[in-house]
Design an enzyme around this catalytic site. Structure first.
Site, mmCIF file in Angstrom:
data_model
loop_
_atom_site.group_PDB
_atom_site.id
_atom_site.type_symbol
_atom_site.label_atom_id
_atom_site.label_comp_id
_atom_site.label_asym_id
_atom_site.label_seq_id
_atom_site.Cartn_x
_atom_site.Cartn_y
_atom_site.Cartn_z
ATOM 1 N N SER A 12 0.805 -1.222 0.000
ATOM 2 C CA SER A 12 0.000 0.000 0.000
ATOM 3 C C SER A 12 0.836 1.269 0.000
ATOM 4 O O SER A 12 0.290 2.354 -0.172
ATOM 5 C CB SER A 12 -0.945 0.016 1.210
ATOM 6 O OG SER A 12 -0.232 0.248 2.402
ATOM 7 N N LYS A 41 1.472 4.106 7.396
ATOM 8 C CA LYS A 41 0.694 4.975 6.509
ATOM 9 C C LYS A 41 1.157 6.428 6.658
ATOM 10 O O LYS A 41 1.836 6.790 7.615
ATOM 11 C CB LYS A 41 -0.800 4.908 6.857
ATOM 12 C CG LYS A 41 -1.460 3.564 6.576
ATOM 13 C CD LYS A 41 -1.596 3.300 5.094
ATOM 14 C CE LYS A 41 -2.292 1.966 4.818
ATOM 15 N NZ LYS A 41 -1.467 0.811 5.166
#
Length: 227
Positions: free
Chosen positions: A147, A185
């Site tokens: 991701s 993230k």
């Protein structure tokens, strides 16, 4: 298209031929790709040979020739995107480099994708150059998932984290969600909410109440094997 392991092995063989003129041994290939046995290397070499990327030379021990490289290997545009300006990359090669080093504990895996269980255990230590480390405590995590690929962080990389309970908007952080799940993230704020933003359009940004998210550290370095 090559699998990641096939690509990594091909590039490892190519780089060794370029640097010393002799292909690596099967044991060196096994160690470079973190495989448990040489049978996996035999399968990868056979696959590369069948696809026309390498050729075994007859009547010569350990003789391999790289016939061609993937098109992406010759294009700068196909390289991973640059890391954030505050992050120092360290791409490990088979060659031993004499330099001052420090070590940090590797605390297991961090999800760059769907969050996985929180990481709390020191599995082993890893050596890093001291200039990669700033003030305070540091630890390392092995990346699982894709991701964050548009931030230059790939599945299988090891990230070096500076321990911190706060972050500036836009920094890549280790975030603990609901005291149960850890994920890597980019940190954003939207009003009284925290946004955990992926760097891959296949993943949605997670928007969570600020009380559900605890920053565990900030990305300061990255280590990649034989890329």
């Amino acid at each position: 298209m090559l699998t990641r392991k096939q690509h990594d092995l091909l590039m490892f063989i190519h780089e060794r031929l370029q640097s010393v003129g002799v292909p690596p041994s099967f044991d060196e290939m096994k160690d470079a790709l973190d495989l448990r046995s040489k049978s996996g290397i035999h399968r990868l070499i056979t696959a590369l040979e069948e696809r026309g990327f390498i050729r075994r030379l007859p009547n010569r021990a350990r003789a391999l020739e790289v016939v061609k490289l993937p098109e992406s290997a010759g294009r700068a545009a196909a390289a991973p995107p640059p890391l954030p300006s505050n992050v120092e990359p360290l791409f490990k090669t088979p060659r031993t480099v004499e330099r001052d080093t420090s070590s940090v504990p590797v605390m297991g895996r961090i999800a760059a994708g769907v969050p996985i269980s929180a990481i709390q255990q020191n599995t082993h230590d890893i050596v890093v150059p001291p200039e990669m480390l700033g003030a305070g405590e540091h630890y390392a995590l092995e990346v699982k998932g894709d991701s964050m690929i548009e931030a230059g962080i790939l599945d299988g990389d090891t990230v070096v984290i500076q321990r911190s309970d706060s972050a500036t908007v836009g920094e890549i952080v280790v975030a603990l969600v609901d005291d149960e799940e850890a994920t890597l993230k980019r940190f954003r704020r939207k009003g009284n909410m925290v946004a955990l933003e992926a760097a891959n359009p296949a993943y949605e940004t997670r928007l969570l109440g600020a009380e559900r998210v605890k920053v565990q550290g900030k990305l300061v370095g990255l280590i990649r094997r034989y890329h």
